[in-house]
Scaffold this motif. Structure first.
Motif, PDB file in Angstrom:
ATOM      1  N   ARG A   1       2.097   7.468  -6.429  1.00 54.44           N
ATOM      2  CA  ARG A   1       0.926   8.278  -6.488  1.00 54.44           C
ATOM      3  C   ARG A   1       1.305   9.867  -6.207  1.00 54.44           C
ATOM      4  O   ARG A   1       1.091  10.547  -6.732  1.00 54.44           O
ATOM      5  CB  ARG A   1      -0.438   7.943  -5.879  1.00 54.44           C
TER       6      ARG A   1
ATOM      7  N   ARG B   1       0.792  -1.165   0.099  1.00 56.67           N
ATOM      8  CA  ARG B   1      -0.192   0.110  -0.018  1.00 56.67           C
ATOM      9  C   ARG B   1       0.706   1.237   0.091  1.00 56.67           C
ATOM     10  O   ARG B   1       0.466   2.353  -0.741  1.00 56.67           O
ATOM     11  CB  ARG B   1      -0.776   0.043   1.134  1.00 56.67           C
ATOM     12  N   GLN B   2       1.917   1.058   0.875  1.00 55.80           N
ATOM     13  CA  GLN B   2       2.643   2.413   0.671  1.00 55.80           C
ATOM     14  C   GLN B   2       3.488   2.699  -0.320  1.00 55.80           C
ATOM     15  O   GLN B   2       3.606   3.591  -0.728  1.00 55.80           O
ATOM     16  CB  GLN B   2       3.781   2.293   1.983  1.00 55.80           C
TER      17      GLN B   2
ATOM     18  N   THR C   1       0.961   4.348  -2.644  1.00 53.71           N
ATOM     19  CA  THR C   1       0.673   5.738  -2.004  1.00 53.71           C
ATOM     20  C   THR C   1       2.015   6.798  -2.498  1.00 53.71           C
ATOM     21  O   THR C   1       1.673   7.687  -3.264  1.00 53.71           O
ATOM     22  CB  THR C   1       0.835   5.733  -0.703  1.00 53.71           C
TER      23      THR C   1
END
Length: 457
Positions: free
Chosen positions: A343, A336-337, A340
């Motif tokens: 992005r 997930r990191q 993130t």
């Protein structure tokens, strides 16, 4: 043993295959994998002495995660001291914790047993570890991993220079002798086992350039080359570390590793946040992989790793938790990191382009990655770096985890996943929901080399 149900894996970057009603036959290795309705599959079922294990609706089996960068002794103080810059943090926390475990074998075993259990609970089946400088402590780590059934690549730290005088090896010669002894002892520990059951391997581990003399680095490179050993270290991680190397050695640390024969096809370098495009290309030419650790980079590096550029350049990349520079042992959080951070990089690129030429159109490569690409990095990407499979294919080790998203018997989601109304079928939308919201509560079982190493109670 036969399993029948849904399987998920990532054969290539950005590709997630959801294979419904497949049959997998396994011992330690996968011996059959095909749709359950093929003639071969039906013959296997018909002639098997036991019925296939049915993977329930709402469940699927996927490969285990690979963690390419973790400091085992630093699990002792996981989640503390993250307000400090890297070089200060090492002195205040890391070196002290590692020295403490080197002086307390009982504590080391306690820490390493808990670490191994947490990794398996989190679905990690293979892990590349930094240990400490003392041989005996690293052998405890290797022994624990083998006992727990966790595939472990174990590195005895080499460091003959240190800002903490009580935590360094007396000379390059002494350090090299200790590494040689550790490699011999680690390999002997599992020599009585069949080759496929030898889950641990020794790894040449110069901590990083600031703690290793040129004499030590050259000796380690020659040892890795002569014995075909794995190599791991830190490369171009943080601004203060990069500037230190330039000031003390006169060149970037990638050149220090190169001239000492430590960039190989069995080398995994952590971080690499300050590498420019030519340096990334150089890693490709050497076959060297990168352990991308987005969480610890946010704390200790002045810039993020150029992940999209590395992938576009065909650099081998997997994910690392970097305990304790990162505070989460769960590769799902690293996935997930990674998304993130990517992005944020893409947003910065678009804003910068708009401010300079008034046009926010994507003239360049989109720097963001999506959840599918991150799932590849966590499984197949890390596995390729470690010369493992990371996908379901005949001949591959059965390293897998069973994930449960919903329970049709009570029409509800599992763990932190909720549904309102009719529960949907298992599809890509549901996989993405698990990727975003899932945790250890969704993990029913973990196998390494075909053996159950974790089961949800």
């Amino acid at each position: 043993m036969l399993f029948r149900g849904a399987f998920v894996h990532c054969p290539s970057l950005g590709v997630v295959e959801m294979l419904s009603d497949h049959l997998l036959g396994k011992a330690g290795f996968i011996v059959h994998f095909a749709p359950a309705t093929t003639e071969h599959s039906e013959n296997l079922i018909a002639h098997s002495s036991v019925r296939p294990v049915i993977i329930p609706s709402g469940n699927f089996i996927m490969p285990t995660f690979c963690d390419l960068h973790l400091h085992a002794p630093q699990y002792l103080y996981q989640g503390t001291g993250l307000h400090l810059p890297l070089m200060t943090w090492l002195n205040e926390y890391a070196f002290k914790a590692e020295e403490r475990l080197d002086n307390d074998p009982a504590l080391a075993r306690t820490v390493y047993e808990r670490l191994a259990q947490r990794l398996l609970e989190s679905g990690t089946g293979a892990v590349l570890l930094f240990g400490t400088i003392k041989e005996a402590t690293n052998l405890i780590l290797a022994e624990v991993l083998q006992e727990k059934g966790l595939r472990g690549f174990v590195g005895k730290l080499s460091m003959d220079i240190s800002s903490r005088p009580t935590y360094q090896e007396p000379s390059a010669h002494a350090s090299l002798s200790a590494v040689h002894s550790f490699v011999e002892s680690c390999q002997h520990m599992v020599s009585h086992l069949p080759e496929h059951e030898r889950l641990i391997q020794p790894v040449i581990t110069p901590r990083f350039v600031p703690t290793c003399s040129d004499e030590l680095l050259l000796g380690l490179g020659e040892m890795a080359e002569s014995r075909s050993l794995w190599v791991q270290s830190h490369l171009a991680e943080a601004h203060d570390q990069v500037e230190w190397v330039k000031r003390e050695r006169g060149v970037d640390d990638i050149h220090v590793f190169e001239r000492n024969h430590l960039l190989t096809s069995r080398t995994i370098q952590a971080h690499c946040t300050f590498l420019d495009p030519p340096s990334l290309s150089h890693l490709v030419s050497r076959g060297t992989a990168v352990a991308h650790c987005p969480l610890s980079n946010a704390y200790f590096s002045a810039k993020p790793f150029p992940l999209r550029e590395a992938l576009a350049n065909n650099v081998k990349v997997g994910l690392g938790t970097d305990i304790a520079g990162g505070y989460s042992i769960d590769i799902m959080n690293a996935m997930r990191q990674a998304v993130t951070v990517s992005r944020m990089r893409e947003g910065h690129r678009i804003v910068a382009m708009t401010e300079t030429d008034g046009d926010g159109a994507p003239h360049e490569v989109n720097l963001s990655i999506d959840w599918k690409e991150s799932l590849f990095l966590a499984t197949r990407g890390g596995a390729v770096a470690l010369e493992l499979a990371g996908r379901f294919e005949v001949g591959a080790p059965f390293d897998a985890q069973q994930i449960a998203i919903f329970d049709p018997s009570c029409a509800d989601g599992i763990g932190g996943i909720d549904f309102f109304g009719e529960i949907p079928s298992l599809d890509m939308d549901l996989l993405e929901k698990w990727w975003c919201l899932g945790d250890h509560r969704n993990r029913r079982c973990v196998w390494v080399q075909g053996k159950v190493v974790f089961e949800q109670r």
